[in-house]
Design a protein around this motif. Structure first.
Motif, PDB file in Angstrom:
ATOM      1  N   ALA A  47       0.824  -1.206   0.000  1.00 18.99           N
ATOM      2  CA  ALA A  47       0.000   0.000   0.000  1.00 18.99           C
ATOM      3  C   ALA A  47       0.858   1.257   0.000  1.00 18.99           C
ATOM      4  O   ALA A  47       0.510   2.265  -0.633  1.00 18.99           O
ATOM      5  CB  ALA A  47      -0.935  -0.006   1.200  1.00 18.99           C
ATOM      6  N   LEU A  48       1.993   1.218   0.710  1.00 19.79           N
ATOM      7  CA  LEU A  48       2.866   2.387   0.801  1.00 19.79           C
ATOM      8  C   LEU A  48       3.937   2.424  -0.285  1.00 19.79           C
ATOM      9  O   LEU A  48       4.658   3.406  -0.421  1.00 19.79           O
ATOM     10  CB  LEU A  48       3.545   2.417   2.183  1.00 19.79           C
ATOM     11  CG  LEU A  48       2.608   2.643   3.370  1.00 19.79           C
ATOM     12  CD1 LEU A  48       3.353   2.490   4.686  1.00 19.79           C
ATOM     13  CD2 LEU A  48       1.964   4.028   3.294  1.00 19.79           C
ATOM     14  N   LYS A  49       4.032   1.305  -1.030  1.00 16.37           N
ATOM     15  CA  LYS A  49       4.987   1.207  -2.149  1.00 16.37           C
ATOM     16  C   LYS A  49       6.429   1.433  -1.698  1.00 16.37           C
ATOM     17  O   LYS A  49       7.212   2.136  -2.345  1.00 16.37           O
ATOM     18  CB  LYS A  49       4.622   2.179  -3.269  1.00 16.37           C
ATOM     19  CG  LYS A  49       3.262   1.903  -3.896  1.00 16.37           C
ATOM     20  CD  LYS A  49       2.955   2.887  -5.007  1.00 16.37           C
ATOM     21  CE  LYS A  49       1.665   2.519  -5.720  1.00 16.37           C
ATOM     22  NZ  LYS A  49       0.482   2.490  -4.858  1.00 16.37           N
ATOM     23  N   CYS A  50       6.786   0.846  -0.544  1.00 20.09           N
ATOM     24  CA  CYS A  50       8.155   0.940  -0.046  1.00 20.09           C
ATOM     25  C   CYS A  50       8.417  -0.187   0.934  1.00 20.09           C
ATOM     26  O   CYS A  50       7.486  -0.794   1.455  1.00 20.09           O
ATOM     27  CB  CYS A  50       8.422   2.289   0.613  1.00 20.09           C
ATOM     28  SG  CYS A  50       7.448   2.567   2.115  1.00 20.09           S
ATOM     29  N   GLN A  51       9.699  -0.460   1.163  1.00 21.49           N
ATOM     30  CA  GLN A  51      10.084  -1.458   2.145  1.00 21.49           C
ATOM     31  C   GLN A  51      10.202  -0.803   3.516  1.00 21.49           C
ATOM     32  O   GLN A  51      10.827   0.242   3.656  1.00 21.49           O
ATOM     33  CB  GLN A  51      11.416  -2.122   1.769  1.00 21.49           C
ATOM     34  CG  GLN A  51      11.819  -3.262   2.687  1.00 21.49           C
ATOM     35  CD  GLN A  51      13.087  -3.970   2.241  1.00 21.49           C
ATOM     36  OE1 GLN A  51      13.747  -3.541   1.292  1.00 21.49           O
ATOM     37  NE2 GLN A  51      13.441  -5.059   2.912  1.00 21.49           N
ATOM     38  N   LEU A  52       9.577  -1.426   4.511  1.00 28.64           N
ATOM     39  CA  LEU A  52       9.553  -0.860   5.856  1.00 28.64           C
ATOM     40  C   LEU A  52      10.539  -1.534   6.796  1.00 28.64           C
ATOM     41  O   LEU A  52      11.060  -0.899   7.714  1.00 28.64           O
ATOM     42  CB  LEU A  52       8.146  -0.984   6.448  1.00 28.64           C
ATOM     43  CG  LEU A  52       7.034  -0.287   5.659  1.00 28.64           C
ATOM     44  CD1 LEU A  52       5.678  -0.685   6.210  1.00 28.64           C
ATOM     45  CD2 LEU A  52       7.216   1.222   5.685  1.00 28.64           C
ATOM     46  N   LEU A  53      10.781  -2.821   6.575  1.00 29.67           N
ATOM     47  CA  LEU A  53      11.631  -3.605   7.463  1.00 29.67           C
ATOM     48  C   LEU A  53      12.641  -4.409   6.669  1.00 29.67           C
ATOM     49  O   LEU A  53      12.344  -4.883   5.579  1.00 29.67           O
ATOM     50  CB  LEU A  53      10.780  -4.573   8.301  1.00 29.67           C
ATOM     51  CG  LEU A  53       9.697  -3.968   9.203  1.00 29.67           C
ATOM     52  CD1 LEU A  53       8.751  -5.056   9.676  1.00 29.67           C
ATOM     53  CD2 LEU A  53      10.326  -3.261  10.384  1.00 29.67           C
ATOM     54  N   VAL A  54      13.826  -4.527   7.229  1.00 29.73           N
ATOM     55  CA  VAL A  54      14.837  -5.425   6.678  1.00 29.73           C
ATOM     56  C   VAL A  54      14.891  -6.618   7.619  1.00 29.73           C
ATOM     57  O   VAL A  54      15.276  -6.489   8.789  1.00 29.73           O
ATOM     58  CB  VAL A  54      16.222  -4.748   6.585  1.00 29.73           C
ATOM     59  CG1 VAL A  54      17.255  -5.738   6.061  1.00 29.73           C
ATOM     60  CG2 VAL A  54      16.136  -3.517   5.685  1.00 29.73           C
ATOM     61  N   ARG A  55      14.486  -7.782   7.126  1.00 29.32           N
ATOM     62  CA  ARG A  55      14.377  -8.962   7.968  1.00 29.32           C
ATOM     63  C   ARG A  55      15.553  -9.900   7.731  1.00 29.32           C
ATOM     64  O   ARG A  55      15.830 -10.287   6.601  1.00 29.32           O
ATOM     65  CB  ARG A  55      13.056  -9.678   7.701  1.00 29.32           C
ATOM     66  CG  ARG A  55      11.838  -8.848   8.058  1.00 29.32           C
ATOM     67  CD  ARG A  55      10.546  -9.593   7.828  1.00 29.32           C
ATOM     68  NE  ARG A  55      10.154  -9.653   6.440  1.00 29.32           N
ATOM     69  CZ  ARG A  55       9.469  -8.692   5.804  1.00 29.32           C
ATOM     70  NH1 ARG A  55       9.126  -7.612   6.461  1.00 29.32           N
ATOM     71  NH2 ARG A  55       9.148  -8.825   4.550  1.00 29.32           N
ATOM     72  N   THR A  56      16.249 -10.260   8.814  1.00 33.02           N
ATOM     73  CA  THR A  56      17.309 -11.258   8.754  1.00 33.02           C
ATOM     74  C   THR A  56      16.910 -12.405   9.671  1.00 33.02           C
ATOM     75  O   THR A  56      15.859 -12.361  10.310  1.00 33.02           O
ATOM     76  CB  THR A  56      18.656 -10.672   9.222  1.00 33.02           C
ATOM     77  OG1 THR A  56      18.577 -10.390  10.631  1.00 33.02           O
ATOM     78  CG2 THR A  56      18.981  -9.395   8.472  1.00 33.02           C
ATOM     79  N   HIS A  57      17.746 -13.434   9.746  1.00 31.94           N
ATOM     80  CA  HIS A  57      17.401 -14.584  10.582  1.00 31.94           C
ATOM     81  C   HIS A  57      17.533 -14.254  12.062  1.00 31.94           C
ATOM     82  O   HIS A  57      17.049 -15.002  12.909  1.00 31.94           O
ATOM     83  CB  HIS A  57      18.282 -15.785  10.236  1.00 31.94           C
ATOM     84  CG  HIS A  57      19.726 -15.622  10.609  1.00 31.94           C
ATOM     85  ND1 HIS A  57      20.575 -14.774   9.922  1.00 31.94           N
ATOM     86  CD2 HIS A  57      20.453 -16.186  11.606  1.00 31.94           C
ATOM     87  CE1 HIS A  57      21.778 -14.830  10.479  1.00 31.94           C
ATOM     88  NE2 HIS A  57      21.738 -15.670  11.493  1.00 31.94           N
ATOM     89  N   ARG A  58      18.159 -13.133  12.397  1.00 35.87           N
ATOM     90  CA  ARG A  58      18.388 -12.812  13.805  1.00 35.87           C
ATOM     91  C   ARG A  58      17.612 -11.590  14.293  1.00 35.87           C
ATOM     92  O   ARG A  58      17.271 -11.501  15.456  1.00 35.87           O
ATOM     93  CB  ARG A  58      19.878 -12.573  14.060  1.00 35.87           C
ATOM     94  CG  ARG A  58      20.697 -13.848  14.009  1.00 35.87           C
ATOM     95  CD  ARG A  58      22.110 -13.569  14.459  1.00 35.87           C
ATOM     96  NE  ARG A  58      22.903 -14.789  14.532  1.00 35.87           N
ATOM     97  CZ  ARG A  58      24.166 -14.841  14.928  1.00 35.87           C
ATOM     98  NH1 ARG A  58      24.788 -13.727  15.291  1.00 35.87           N
ATOM     99  NH2 ARG A  58      24.814 -15.999  14.968  1.00 35.87           N
ATOM    100  N   GLN A  59      17.360 -10.618  13.410  1.00 38.71           N
ATOM    101  CA  GLN A  59      16.765  -9.390  13.907  1.00 38.71           C
ATOM    102  C   GLN A  59      15.980  -8.663  12.821  1.00 38.71           C
ATOM    103  O   GLN A  59      16.040  -9.017  11.643  1.00 38.71           O
ATOM    104  CB  GLN A  59      17.849  -8.462  14.456  1.00 38.71           C
ATOM    105  CG  GLN A  59      18.867  -8.031  13.422  1.00 38.71           C
ATOM    106  CD  GLN A  59      19.947  -7.137  13.993  1.00 38.71           C
ATOM    107  OE1 GLN A  59      19.899  -6.731  15.132  1.00 38.71           O
ATOM    108  NE2 GLN A  59      20.939  -6.815  13.178  1.00 38.71           N
ATOM    109  N   ILE A  60      15.245  -7.673  13.282  1.00 38.54           N
ATOM    110  CA  ILE A  60      14.457  -6.799  12.409  1.00 38.54           C
ATOM    111  C   ILE A  60      15.061  -5.401  12.485  1.00 38.54           C
ATOM    112  O   ILE A  60      15.352  -4.907  13.574  1.00 38.54           O
ATOM    113  CB  ILE A  60      12.991  -6.735  12.876  1.00 38.54           C
ATOM    114  CG1 ILE A  60      12.280  -8.074  12.624  1.00 38.54           C
ATOM    115  CG2 ILE A  60      12.241  -5.604  12.203  1.00 38.54           C
ATOM    116  CD1 ILE A  60      11.930  -8.327  11.191  1.00 38.54           C
TER     117      ILE A  60
END
Length: 289
Positions: A47-60
């Motif tokens: 909906a916002l047309k952007c990435q909000l979070l970078v998700r890795t196996h350990r953290q956000i």
């Protein structure tokens, strides 16, 4: 960008993931599956047309757009809750079993209860004052509805703030000069005790435990009498006691993660709903990522 597509559930998922640190931790807080939480986040980003979070196996980690949205999301959710309350003509009744460690009670619960009690006079509050290590299992087995705790696991409630920990001693005694240094501690499972011993170990300082008590009053008495130094939450350190630090040969202490923890058995209680939301709104501080 079509702001009409921003649904409350998407924002709740986004804030919960940020506050708990991961999708897996947020899922039980939202009473959804991890895949459902992930789907809500994807819809919000779409909906916002952007990435909000970078998700890795350990953290956000929040992107710059995510950091911008977080402030708006909290305000929207707060206003949404206020609107629901304003149009809720039903008078709240019931009983809430509320737990809190004695070092958090005066500073953090007083302002919340001052707002809650006059508005919801039909709600009875049973106050349970115990250490977090005692409150946590009682929340999990349904003996207590709600508690303000120091957590050692991200699954234990919603993070509100980080409470600094400090070494304290009586200015009339220089016990910090002694070797081994005499310390007063809480029970064996206490996070404050673990923090104190870890700090001393990192400093290479020898210690001897001379006083054990689960009571804050007892800890203060031990320090005032010149029996020991101790580790307190900053909010509970009396002004007449001395804060000790590096100049006294005492190292830094990790802060406590203060959170509000709710039992599953209280989910159908509107009274608990309101106090839970008020605790979050009143006590939650901005978290920098």
């Amino acid at each position: 960008m079509n702001l009409q597509n921003l649904q409350i559930d998407w924002l709740k998922c986004f804030v919960a993931v940020v506050d708990t640190g991961s999708l897996s931790n947020a899922a039980p807080e939202l009473y959804r599956s991890q895949s459902a939480v992930s789907m809500q986040l994807k819809k919000l980003e779409g909906a916002l047309k952007c990435q909000l979070l970078v998700r890795t196996h350990r953290q956000i980690q929040l992107t710059s757009e995510g950091q911008l949205l977080l402030g708006y999301a909290r305000r929207i959710l707060d206003l949404h809750h206020e609107t629901q309350m304003a149009f809720n003509g039903e008078e709240l009744t019931g009983r809430i079993r509320l737990g809190v460690p004695d070092d958090y009670a005066a500073k953090y619960l007083t302002p919340v209860l001052k707002r809650f009690a006059p508005r919801y006079s039909g709600v009875e509050i049973e106050f349970i004052c115990e250490q977090s290590t005692s409150l946590i299992p009682r929340i999990e087995n349904g003996e207590i509805d709600l508690a303000l705790i120091s957590r050692d696991n991200p699954r234990q409630g919603t993070l509100l703030f980080h409470e600094p920990m400090v070494w304290v001693g009586s200015p009339q005694f220089e016990l910090w000069r002694e070797d081994p240094i005499p310390i007063a501690v809480y029970e064996s499972t206490s996070l404050a005790k673990k923090s104190a011993i870890n700090s001393l170990a990192l400093q290479g300082r020898r210690y001897r435990v001379v006083y054990n008590s689960s009571s804050l009053i007892g800890q203060i008495a031990a320090v005032e009498s010149g029996l020991a130094v101790a580790v307190f939450t900053q909010c509970s350190a009396p002004q007449h006691l001395e804060i000790l630090g590096a100049e006294h040969g005492l190292g830094p202490l990790a802060p406590m993660e203060a959170s509000v923890y709710r039992s599953r058995t209280s989910l159908n209680s509107k009274a608990v709903d309101h106090l839970y939301e008020l605790l979050i709104k009143t006590l939650r501080q901005s978290i920098t990522y």
